[in-house]
Write a protein that holds these residues in place. Structure first.
Motif, PDB file in Angstrom:
ATOM      1  N   UNK A  23       0.857  -1.206   0.000  1.00 29.27           N
ATOM      2  CA  UNK A  23       0.000   0.000   0.000  1.00 29.27           C
ATOM      3  C   UNK A  23       0.877   1.234   0.000  1.00 29.27           C
ATOM      4  N   UNK A  24       1.948   1.205   0.801  1.00 28.72           N
ATOM      5  CA  UNK A  24       2.838   2.348   0.829  1.00 28.72           C
ATOM      6  C   UNK A  24       3.505   2.563  -0.523  1.00 28.72           C
ATOM      7  N   UNK A  25       3.886   1.507  -1.177  1.00 26.39           N
ATOM      8  CA  UNK A  25       4.485   1.630  -2.519  1.00 26.39           C
ATOM      9  C   UNK A  25       3.487   2.210  -3.511  1.00 26.39           C
ATOM     10  N   UNK A  26       2.219   1.811  -3.367  1.00 24.27           N
ATOM     11  CA  UNK A  26       1.176   2.321  -4.258  1.00 24.27           C
ATOM     12  C   UNK A  26       0.989   3.816  -4.073  1.00 24.27           C
ATOM     13  N   UNK A  27       1.020   4.251  -2.801  1.00 29.42           N
ATOM     14  CA  UNK A  27       0.880   5.680  -2.524  1.00 29.42           C
ATOM     15  C   UNK A  27       2.063   6.463  -3.106  1.00 29.42           C
ATOM     16  N   UNK A  28       3.247   5.914  -2.935  1.00 25.83           N
ATOM     17  CA  UNK A  28       4.413   6.574  -3.512  1.00 25.83           C
ATOM     18  C   UNK A  28       4.307   6.653  -5.026  1.00 25.83           C
ATOM     19  N   UNK A  29       3.787   5.582  -5.639  1.00 27.68           N
ATOM     20  CA  UNK A  29       3.640   5.563  -7.088  1.00 27.68           C
ATOM     21  C   UNK A  29       2.648   6.613  -7.549  1.00 27.68           C
ATOM     22  N   UNK A  30       1.533   6.746  -6.786  1.00 25.91           N
ATOM     23  CA  UNK A  30       0.533   7.754  -7.141  1.00 25.91           C
ATOM     24  C   UNK A  30       1.134   9.150  -7.030  1.00 25.91           C
ATOM     25  N   UNK A  31       1.887   9.403  -5.971  1.00 28.22           N
ATOM     26  CA  UNK A  31       2.518  10.710  -5.807  1.00 28.22           C
ATOM     27  C   UNK A  31       3.503  10.990  -6.936  1.00 28.22           C
ATOM     28  N   UNK A  32       4.222   9.975  -7.347  1.00 31.89           N
ATOM     29  CA  UNK A  32       5.170  10.153  -8.446  1.00 31.89           C
ATOM     30  C   UNK A  32       4.446  10.455  -9.743  1.00 31.89           C
ATOM     31  N   UNK A  33       3.301   9.733  -9.968  1.00 29.05           N
ATOM     32  CA  UNK A  33       2.528   9.982 -11.194  1.00 29.05           C
ATOM     33  C   UNK A  33       1.960  11.398 -11.195  1.00 29.05           C
TER      34      UNK A  33
END
Length: 226
Positions: A23-33
């Motif tokens: 979940x944390x990786x997903x949040x980081x990915x969304x922030x990067x996008x």
């Protein structure tokens, strides 16, 4: 024996990571996008601004070029107008100079003859006349002797009369003629009961017509200029 307190001090609220790592990786990915999207939008805006600036710059350059070409064409047209005016002025000046040169030795023979007729004595008749003048490229006529005045034209008149001295009044009065230089009685012959007397009249520069001569400034105009 006294109690000793420990030197470790704990502060803040305790926290614990309960979410799984995915979940944390997903949040980081969304922030990067989101960041990439913002960067892309900014890049598009910057690219659009650059295109607009380039378009405006090109439009300004084309406008300046068109204005420069228009100014150049106007200057060329004005130069052509001046060149044509200068050419016409030179043509007029050349024509006027040619007129003055061609007529520099011109004598108004018709006017001269009308005036000469008033000097013909009664009892005489002009039976021959010969006009002689120089051409512009030959200069004045040569004088016929050291005591003769310069001349630009001559008129040889043949008089017929019954008496020998009938032509004498003409020789006496003709010096009053405008443009007179000198006069001479060249010959007299008697034939068929009458005398034929040849008189040659020389004319000076005052007899020239001066049709295209440049008028000299008058004394009044010179005085007013001073």
């Amino acid at each position: 024996m006294s109690d000793k307190t420990s030197g470790l001090v704990l502060s803040g609220e305790p926290s614990a990571q309960l979410l799984p790592p995915s979940v944390r990786e997903h949040e980081k990915s969304r922030a990067a996008r989101r960041m990439m999207g913002l960067v892309l939008v900014l890049a598009v805006v910057l690219a659009g601004g650059g295109v607009a600036w380039a378009f405006l710059t090109q439009a300004a350059a084309q406008s300046a070029l068109a204005e420069s070409e228009q100014r150049t064409n106007a200057l060329l047209a004005e130069q052509a107008t001046y060149a044509e005016a200068a050419r016409l002025a030179n043509l007029v000046a050349s024509t006027e100079q040619a007129q003055r040169t061609v007529t520099s030795s011109e004598v108004s023979w018709a006017s001269l003859w009308n005036e000469l007729a008033t000097y013909v004595p009664e009892g005489t008749q002009i039976v021959g006349i010969d006009f002689l003048t120089s051409t512009p490229w030959e200069g004045q006529l040569a004088t016929e002797g050291p005591l003769r005045v310069p001349r630009v034209a001559t008129v040889a008149l043949s008089f017929r009369s019954e008496s020998y001295g009938a032509v004498a009044p003409f020789v006496e009065r003709v010096p009053a003629l405008y443009g007179f230089a000198d006069v001479s009685m060249d010959s007299a012959t008697f034939e068929d009961g009458a005398y034929t007397t040849v008189v040659t009249l020389a004319l000076d520069t005052e007899a020239l017509s001066g049709r295209f001569a440049v008028a000299a400034p008058s004394d009044d105009s010179e005085g007013s200029d001073g």
